[in-house]
Design a protein around this motif. Sequence first.
Motif, PDB file in Angstrom:
ATOM      1  N   HIS A 193      -5.479   0.429  10.370  1.00 43.44           N
ATOM      2  CA  HIS A 193      -5.880   1.778  10.748  1.00 43.44           C
ATOM      3  C   HIS A 193      -5.469   2.042  12.189  1.00 43.44           C
TER       4      HIS A 193
ATOM      5  N   GLY B  60      -0.007   7.289   5.817  1.00 41.25           N
ATOM      6  CA  GLY B  60      -0.530   5.964   6.165  1.00 41.25           C
ATOM      7  C   GLY B  60       0.040   4.884   5.269  1.00 41.25           C
TER       8      GLY B  60
ATOM      9  N   ARG C 137      -4.402   0.812   3.430  1.00 42.84           N
ATOM     10  CA  ARG C 137      -5.349   1.591   4.213  1.00 42.84           C
ATOM     11  C   ARG C 137      -6.775   1.077   3.965  1.00 42.84           C
TER      12      ARG C 137
END
Length: 298
Positions: free
Chosen positions: A66, A103, A15
């Motif tokens: 992202h 994520g 991330r």
Amino acid sequence: MTEQTRSGFVTFVGRPNVGKSTLTNALVGEKIAITSEKPQTTRRAIRGIVNRPEGQLVIVDTPGIHKPRTLLGERLNDLVEQVLGDVDVIGFCVPATEKVGPGDRRIAASLDGYRRAKKIAIVTKTDAAGRDDITERLMEVDALREDWDAVIPISALTNDQLEVLADEVLSLMPEGPALYGEGVTTDESEEDRIAEMIREAALDGVRDELPHSIAVVIDDIAPREGTDLTDVHASIVVERDSQKAIIIGHKGKRLADVGRRARVGIEELLGTRVFLGLHVKVAKEWQRDPKQLGRLGF
């Protein structure tokens, strides 16, 4: 260096803001990638070269993966995907200070698409976490995949376990000669490095959407005749007039501060005194405009 035995390419994924650029700089032993607490600070594939007696690592520092909200975001994710398809080793980074989340799980699962690369998991920022948190993070990360070649906790700030990480990554590289000369630490041009130094200084203290809207273009670099001074002229590009006002600041105070801080690194890089002339330009919605992105090098 002695005879090279192994060499290859490694990239660190994760991330935004998990410490990939800080880790790259620590391994190279020199600042080649700018760092900031702002997400998506890295916008290009920046190569850092680590020379060791037993081989050479080429680290490809990439943007954080992202959910894109602009055309620029889509292109950054495409860049990461392209790099992942070419490297020999992928290092998946998770900070020790945060629990593994959706994520992280999504990115770890996406590594299935890169079967060629060997994979290691790296728990970063151990200097900022307690022993129990580090242990918990190592267990969470280890459970994400069954094919990790190693799971290693590190701190790029204190250099803890960096040698262990470098040794492990190098051991996974194919046999072969060095890809770059011994004294080379990056293939970034001086112009690109200077633009990044200016952008790093401009990012400091700005918030909301402004960090994503900042780009830097070098207009001219030239030695001033008869002096040891180098003239550097650059444009800081933003998307709206209101952002231009923020960058310039009251009576130009903020822009002058950006110039002062950027000039320190530029003088160190060029080895001369520097006159840095900064101008702020507006390119409306450049993150969403294919033509503007092309002009800005994306």
